[in-house]
Design a protein around this motif. Structure first.
Motif, mmCIF file in Angstrom:
data_model
loop_
_atom_site.group_PDB
_atom_site.id
_atom_site.type_symbol
_atom_site.label_atom_id
_atom_site.label_comp_id
_atom_site.label_asym_id
_atom_site.label_seq_id
_atom_site.Cartn_x
_atom_site.Cartn_y
_atom_site.Cartn_z
ATOM 1 N N LYS A 129 -10.919 0.121 7.325
ATOM 2 C CA LYS A 129 -10.115 -0.903 6.641
ATOM 3 C C LYS A 129 -10.624 -1.117 5.227
ATOM 4 C CE LYS A 129 -8.361 -3.850 10.247
ATOM 5 N NZ LYS A 129 -7.627 -5.035 10.325
ATOM 6 N N ASP A 130 -9.747 -1.607 4.366
ATOM 7 C CA ASP A 130 -10.087 -2.006 3.001
ATOM 8 C C ASP A 130 -10.816 -0.917 2.208
ATOM 9 O OD1 ASP A 130 -9.928 -3.867 0.920
ATOM 10 O OD2 ASP A 130 -12.026 -4.470 1.246
ATOM 11 N N VAL A 131 -10.261 0.283 2.273
ATOM 12 C CA VAL A 131 -10.813 1.381 1.480
ATOM 13 C C VAL A 131 -9.666 2.349 1.183
ATOM 14 C CG1 VAL A 131 -11.461 2.862 3.458
ATOM 15 C CG2 VAL A 131 -12.809 2.957 1.339
ATOM 16 N N CYS A 132 -9.712 3.002 0.021
ATOM 17 C CA CYS A 132 -8.716 4.035 -0.288
ATOM 18 C C CYS A 132 -9.392 5.390 -0.154
ATOM 19 C CB CYS A 132 -8.176 3.863 -1.708
ATOM 20 S SG CYS A 132 -7.128 2.420 -1.895
ATOM 21 N N ILE A 133 -8.795 6.275 0.624
ATOM 22 C CA ILE A 133 -9.425 7.569 0.923
ATOM 23 C C ILE A 133 -8.338 8.572 1.287
ATOM 24 C CG2 ILE A 133 -9.794 7.216 3.427
ATOM 25 C CD1 ILE A 133 -12.686 8.259 1.237
ATOM 26 N N GLY A 134 -8.662 9.848 1.191
ATOM 27 C CA GLY A 134 -7.675 10.897 1.436
ATOM 28 C C GLY A 134 -7.411 11.154 2.908
ATOM 29 N N VAL A 135 -6.145 11.051 3.285
ATOM 30 C CA VAL A 135 -5.686 11.347 4.655
ATOM 31 C C VAL A 135 -4.284 11.958 4.560
ATOM 32 C CG1 VAL A 135 -7.021 9.557 5.892
ATOM 33 C CG2 VAL A 135 -4.820 8.954 4.883
ATOM 34 N N PRO A 136 -3.813 12.632 5.612
ATOM 35 C CA PRO A 136 -2.455 13.198 5.534
ATOM 36 C C PRO A 136 -1.404 12.094 5.559
ATOM 37 C CG PRO A 136 -3.708 14.144 7.386
ATOM 38 C CD PRO A 136 -4.494 12.986 6.872
ATOM 39 N N VAL A 137 -0.451 12.207 4.637
ATOM 40 C CA VAL A 137 0.556 11.159 4.461
ATOM 41 C C VAL A 137 1.931 11.808 4.334
ATOM 42 C CG1 VAL A 137 1.348 9.400 2.817
ATOM 43 C CG2 VAL A 137 -1.078 9.630 3.273
ATOM 44 N N VAL A 138 2.950 11.185 4.930
ATOM 45 C CA VAL A 138 4.322 11.650 4.721
ATOM 46 C C VAL A 138 4.848 10.960 3.467
ATOM 47 C CG1 VAL A 138 6.669 11.742 5.647
ATOM 48 C CG2 VAL A 138 4.702 12.010 7.191
ATOM 49 N N ILE A 147 1.464 15.541 2.944
ATOM 50 C CA ILE A 147 0.516 15.948 1.899
ATOM 51 C C ILE A 147 -0.716 15.039 2.003
ATOM 52 C CG2 ILE A 147 0.154 16.150 -0.608
ATOM 53 C CD1 ILE A 147 3.141 16.575 -0.970
ATOM 54 N N PRO A 148 -1.931 15.581 1.938
ATOM 55 C CA PRO A 148 -3.086 14.678 1.937
ATOM 56 C C PRO A 148 -3.177 13.919 0.608
ATOM 57 C CG PRO A 148 -3.817 16.956 1.675
ATOM 58 C CD PRO A 148 -2.327 16.998 1.860
ATOM 59 N N CYS A 149 -3.180 12.606 0.695
ATOM 60 C CA CYS A 149 -3.249 11.748 -0.501
ATOM 61 C C CYS A 149 -4.256 10.647 -0.244
ATOM 62 C CB CYS A 149 -1.913 11.046 -0.748
ATOM 63 S SG CYS A 149 -0.586 12.117 -1.191
ATOM 64 N N CYS A 150 -4.730 10.056 -1.318
ATOM 65 C CA CYS A 150 -5.605 8.898 -1.184
ATOM 66 C C CYS A 150 -4.741 7.652 -1.008
ATOM 67 C CB CYS A 150 -6.455 8.782 -2.449
ATOM 68 S SG CYS A 150 -7.471 7.313 -2.472
ATOM 69 N N GLY A 194 7.373 6.184 -1.170
ATOM 70 C CA GLY A 194 5.960 6.481 -1.434
ATOM 71 C C GLY A 194 5.278 7.006 -0.181
ATOM 72 N N ALA A 195 4.119 6.408 0.124
ATOM 73 C CA ALA A 195 3.364 6.828 1.322
ATOM 74 C C ALA A 195 4.025 6.194 2.530
ATOM 75 C CB ALA A 195 1.919 6.386 1.189
ATOM 76 N N GLU A 196 4.936 6.903 3.163
ATOM 77 C CA GLU A 196 5.776 6.284 4.207
ATOM 78 C C GLU A 196 5.067 6.234 5.552
ATOM 79 O OE1 GLU A 196 9.637 8.125 4.089
ATOM 80 O OE2 GLU A 196 10.076 7.223 2.128
ATOM 81 N N LYS A 197 4.182 7.195 5.809
ATOM 82 C CA LYS A 197 3.511 7.209 7.108
ATOM 83 C C LYS A 197 2.166 7.914 6.992
ATOM 84 C CE LYS A 197 3.278 7.204 11.700
ATOM 85 N NZ LYS A 197 2.880 5.944 12.315
ATOM 86 N N ILE A 198 1.134 7.258 7.478
ATOM 87 C CA ILE A 198 -0.185 7.899 7.528
ATOM 88 C C ILE A 198 -0.281 8.603 8.879
ATOM 89 C CG2 ILE A 198 -2.665 7.447 7.698
ATOM 90 C CD1 ILE A 198 -2.174 5.032 5.790
ATOM 91 N N VAL A 199 -0.616 9.881 8.850
ATOM 92 C CA VAL A 199 -0.727 10.621 10.118
ATOM 93 C C VAL A 199 -2.198 10.642 10.536
ATOM 94 C CG1 VAL A 199 -0.340 12.850 11.257
ATOM 95 C CG2 VAL A 199 1.305 12.008 9.575
ATOM 96 N N ARG A 248 0.793 -1.237 0.000
ATOM 97 C CA ARG A 248 0.000 0.000 0.000
ATOM 98 C C ARG A 248 0.820 1.278 0.000
ATOM 99 N NH1 ARG A 248 -2.651 1.409 5.587
ATOM 100 N NH2 ARG A 248 -1.084 0.676 7.042
ATOM 101 N N ASN A 249 2.069 1.226 0.420
ATOM 102 C CA ASN A 249 2.870 2.454 0.362
ATOM 103 C C ASN A 249 3.187 2.854 -1.080
ATOM 104 O OD1 ASN A 249 4.626 0.049 0.499
ATOM 105 N ND2 ASN A 249 6.281 1.522 0.253
ATOM 106 N N LYS A 250 2.953 1.908 -2.018
ATOM 107 C CA LYS A 250 3.325 2.185 -3.416
ATOM 108 C C LYS A 250 2.145 2.571 -4.296
ATOM 109 C CE LYS A 250 7.687 0.039 -3.725
ATOM 110 N NZ LYS A 250 8.577 -0.836 -4.435
ATOM 111 N N VAL A 251 0.977 2.762 -3.697
ATOM 112 C CA VAL A 251 -0.182 3.160 -4.498
ATOM 113 C C VAL A 251 -0.843 4.370 -3.838
ATOM 114 C CG1 VAL A 251 -2.406 2.430 -5.427
ATOM 115 C CG2 VAL A 251 -0.558 0.759 -5.224
ATOM 116 N N LEU A 252 -0.849 5.499 -4.536
ATOM 117 C CA LEU A 252 -1.520 6.669 -3.987
ATOM 118 C C LEU A 252 -2.385 7.323 -5.050
ATOM 119 C CD1 LEU A 252 1.471 9.056 -3.696
ATOM 120 C CD2 LEU A 252 1.355 7.103 -2.213
ATOM 121 N N GLY A 253 -3.341 8.109 -4.575
ATOM 122 C CA GLY A 253 -4.182 8.841 -5.510
ATOM 123 C C GLY A 253 -4.135 10.324 -5.223
#
Ligand code: APR
Length: 333
Positions: free
Chosen positions: A266-275, A253-256, A280-285, A137-142
């Motif tokens: 769980k099991d959903v892609c949605i926009g949240v702040p991400v480092v 940056i907020p990313c999906c 890629g998406a290294e940490k969801i804040v 999941r760290n390798k897929v963002l929207g």
């Protein structure tokens, strides 16, 4: 470092052009299904570089995935944009099959790439990419949050200006999370600031609510004015995401992204702040939402789940539509 942009239309070409202007990548490969189209755009950008001085080389190709091999980042903009009056969700039948096809092909040639999905309905196309590629999941963002946040900042700046403060667009901070959806995205009103000063201390609540409302329909407003969906702010936002990854910038940056327990989902892609960094998406804040934001965020997640549920049918329709052709081919043999 190679970056691939699939789809050389309004958004894809702008992404490539901003990357070239920012001058941080070695090569951008622009790929389109239309014969000669990406080649032409690439030629134009390379000619611009002789004037503007970028060292980023652009290569345009027609459906040649071998040219995209070993990309660090793959940006997916292929598909149709909405027309005035349409929702992003209405694009699912056409875009689901395109996205599924292109991400599978691109993954074959760039197994280590980080994918950034732009095609709409973006939250569901990001979810589809997770499922179709099997990538971590760290390798897929929207792209959604950064663009919607840009629109939020714009409308807050206008509200400050309407109060007699000649604010600069770059002095306003604001974040939008949740789905990239006209009805359910969540502008985080209480965190919006004018150089660190909460805007709620400066402008009245109604003006801020208006800014949030305008933000939500910001994409539709532009589509109405231009006749198709926007590309300058989307292009700038995507290029910034790519830059954060390529330069390992660790930017928040907020990313999906795919949630696996964060925000209670769980099991959903949605926009949240991400480092964002080289992985890629290294940490969801997790910002511990409460009050109305918590309620609105959960409603946004439910809306994304409803659109995700349409995927099965959207992809089945494609398979069924393909079926007569496949049968005809089998007969010929
Ligand atoms: N492979 C490669 N390119 C494709 C494919 C495919 N299978 N299918 C379509 N394309 C290309 C088209 O040829 C076109 O050049 O994708 C490009 C899309 O460009 P535009 O029509 O200009 O659309 P754009 O405004 O760039 O929007 C693209 O981004 O913001 C979202 O909602 C928007 O889903 C839309 C996407």
């Amino acid at each position: 470092m190679k970056v691939t942009v699939i789809g050389a239309g309004n958004v894809g070409a702008t992404v490539a052009n901003v990357i070239v202007q920012k001058n941080f990548a070695g090569e951008v490969v622009l790929l389109d299904i239309r014969e000669g189209y990406a080649e032409g755009k690439a030629m134009d950008m390379n000619q611009a570089s002789t004037i503007l001085g970028s060292f980023t080389k652009v290569t345009g190709v027609t459906n040649d995935y071998a040219a995209t091999a070993n990309s660090k980042v793959v940006v997916v903009t292929s598909g149709i944009p909405r027309k005035p009056g349409m929702t992003r969700e209405e694009l699912i039948d056409t875009n689901a099959s395109i996205v599924k096809d292109v991400v599978s092909k691109a993954r074959e040639y760039s197994p280590d790439a980080i994918f950034i999905i732009i095609s709409n309905p973006m939250d569901t196309m990001t979810y589809l990419t997770m499922k179709a590629t099997g990538l971590p999941r760290n390798k897929v963002l929207g792209l959604g949050g950064m663009l919607d946040s840009a629109r939020f900042k714009y409308y807050i700046t206008k509200a400050l200006q309407a109060e007699g403060i000649d604010a600069s667009l770059t002095d306003v901070e604001g974040m939008v999370i949740g789905g990239h959806n006209d009805k359910t995205m969540v502008p985080l009103i209480k965190y919006a600031s004018y150089r660190g000063i909460p805007v709620t201390n400066i402008i009245n609540w109604d003006a801020i609510l208006d800014a949030a409302r305008e933000t939500k329909k910001g994409g539709a407003t532009l589509t109405q004015l231009i006749g198709t969906s926007a590309w300058y702010a989307p292009g700038a936002a995507v290029a910034t995401l790519v830059e954060a990854i390529v330069t390992d910038a660790k930017k928040l940056i907020p990313c999906c992204v795919y949630l696996d327990g964060e925000y209670g989902q769980k099991d959903v892609c949605i926009g949240v702040p991400v480092v964002l960094g080289e992985n890629g998406a290294e940490k969801i804040v997790d910002i511990n939402l409460d009050g109305p934001e918590f309620k609105y965020f959960n409603a946004s997640v439910e809306a994304a789940r409803e659109t995700n549920a349409l995927l099965v049918n959207a992809l089945k329709n494609v398979t069924e539509a393909d079926e007569p052709e496949k049968k005809a081919k089998t007969k010929k043999k």
